[in-house]
Design a protein around this motif. Structure first.
Motif, PDB file in Angstrom:
ATOM      1  N   PRO A   1       0.833  -1.211   0.000  1.00 30.80           N
ATOM      2  CA  PRO A   1       0.000   0.000   0.000  1.00 30.80           C
ATOM      3  C   PRO A   1       0.867   1.260   0.000  1.00 30.80           C
ATOM      4  O   PRO A   1       1.902   1.319   0.661  1.00 30.80           O
ATOM      5  N   GLU A   2       0.430   2.274  -0.739  1.00 30.51           N
ATOM      6  CA  GLU A   2       1.202   3.505  -0.879  1.00 30.51           C
ATOM      7  C   GLU A   2       1.506   4.152   0.463  1.00 30.51           C
ATOM      8  O   GLU A   2       2.593   4.700   0.665  1.00 30.51           O
ATOM      9  N   GLU A   3       0.579   4.098   1.416  1.00 30.58           N
ATOM     10  CA  GLU A   3       0.806   4.747   2.715  1.00 30.58           C
ATOM     11  C   GLU A   3       1.972   4.123   3.489  1.00 30.58           C
ATOM     12  O   GLU A   3       2.530   4.748   4.385  1.00 30.58           O
ATOM     13  N   LEU A   4       2.364   2.902   3.129  1.00 27.47           N
ATOM     14  CA  LEU A   4       3.504   2.270   3.796  1.00 27.47           C
ATOM     15  C   LEU A   4       4.835   2.645   3.156  1.00 27.47           C
ATOM     16  O   LEU A   4       5.886   2.275   3.671  1.00 27.47           O
ATOM     17  N   THR A   5       4.799   3.373   2.051  1.00 26.08           N
ATOM     18  CA  THR A   5       6.034   3.753   1.364  1.00 26.08           C
ATOM     19  C   THR A   5       6.555   5.109   1.813  1.00 26.08           C
ATOM     20  O   THR A   5       7.479   5.650   1.224  1.00 26.08           O
ATOM     21  N   ARG A   6       5.969   5.659   2.853  1.00 26.70           N
ATOM     22  CA  ARG A   6       6.454   6.906   3.462  1.00 26.70           C
ATOM     23  C   ARG A   6       6.461   6.695   4.980  1.00 26.70           C
ATOM     24  O   ARG A   6       5.768   5.812   5.491  1.00 26.70           O
ATOM     25  N   PRO A   7       7.223   7.482   5.699  1.00 25.11           N
ATOM     26  CA  PRO A   7       7.304   7.284   7.150  1.00 25.11           C
ATOM     27  C   PRO A   7       5.923   7.350   7.813  1.00 25.11           C
ATOM     28  O   PRO A   7       5.125   8.245   7.537  1.00 25.11           O
ATOM     29  N   SER A   8       5.675   6.363   8.665  1.00 23.01           N
ATOM     30  CA  SER A   8       4.421   6.319   9.415  1.00 23.01           C
ATOM     31  C   SER A   8       4.723   5.791  10.817  1.00 23.01           C
ATOM     32  O   SER A   8       5.690   5.065  11.029  1.00 23.01           O
ATOM     33  N   PRO A   9       3.871   6.145  11.796  1.00 22.59           N
ATOM     34  CA  PRO A   9       4.106   5.702  13.171  1.00 22.59           C
ATOM     35  C   PRO A   9       3.879   4.199  13.333  1.00 22.59           C
ATOM     36  O   PRO A   9       3.016   3.609  12.681  1.00 22.59           O
ATOM     37  N   PHE A  10       4.674   3.617  14.211  1.00 18.55           N
ATOM     38  CA  PHE A  10       4.517   2.210  14.569  1.00 18.55           C
ATOM     39  C   PHE A  10       4.904   2.073  16.036  1.00 18.55           C
ATOM     40  O   PHE A  10       5.836   2.737  16.492  1.00 18.55           O
ATOM     41  N   GLY A  11       4.196   1.231  16.763  1.00 17.91           N
ATOM     42  CA  GLY A  11       4.534   1.072  18.173  1.00 17.91           C
ATOM     43  C   GLY A  11       4.147  -0.274  18.727  1.00 17.91           C
ATOM     44  O   GLY A  11       3.312  -0.991  18.165  1.00 17.91           O
TER      45      GLY A  11
END
Length: 187
Positions: A152-162
């Motif tokens: 998915p495109e949203e995973l190809t840019r920095p995103s929060p994970f915890g």
């Protein structure tokens, strides 16, 4: 994961330097003397709660979690033992269950994500570890070839994970993967 390991090495170096600064001086009596201002800077409450040690342990655990997750997803086989000593049974079952659908369809990953801006918050025997994650370099391989449509495109840019972790008698274990909306980090 080079970035996690670099962050861990930096944290451990800073922790060692901080610990060294607190106990390196002595007065003329042969008794250790406190360097003015270091106790308050290192531990504002004046108590050693072990948070710096716990933070270093949790940063290392988080790096091992990502190493295990990458190994699980990059492999063509399912091996839940990669999480031994890292995560609780519930987290292992969730991760293996999520990945098993891909494996059943001859899909695995190649490469690794970029994990940076790791933050750790310790509250007694519980903790949260958050970071920014970018999966652009962690591609899906379907039937032997890269398939960009699976990422998915949203995973190809920095995103929060915890993740959340708990201290057990055998050390820290990751006991929950947080939903993106549960994280507090901005990427």
């Amino acid at each position: 994961m080079r970035r996690i390991r670099t962050t861990l090495a930096t944290c451990l170096t800073l922790a060692a330097l901080t610990a060294g600064a607190v106990g390196c001086s002595s007065d003329d009596e042969g008794e250790p003397a406190e360097i003015e201002g270091t106790a308050d800077a290192a531990d504002p409450a004046g108590e050693d709660g072990g948070d710096a040690e716990a933070e270093a342990e949790l940063t290392e655990l988080y790096g091992r979690y990502w190493d295990a997750l990458i190994e699980l997803e990059n492999s063509t086989e399912l091996d839940n033992t990669v999480f031994d000593g890292i995560a609780t049974t519930g987290v292992v079952e969730t991760e293996v269950g999520r990945v098993s659908a891909f494996k059943d369809n001859d899909i695995h990953r190649q490469g690794e994500p970029v994990i940076d801006h790791v933050t750790v918050a310790v509250d007694g025997d519980t903790a949260r570890v958050e970071s920014c994650k970018n999966e652009a370099g962690w591609v899906f391989i379907a039937n032997g070839e890269e398939d960009p449509s699976l990422l998915p495109e949203e995973l190809t840019r920095p995103s929060p994970f915890g993740v959340a972790a708990e201290r057990t008698e055998n050390g820290w274990l990751i006991n929950q993967v947080l939903h993106t909306d549960e994280t507090t980090i901005s990427c």
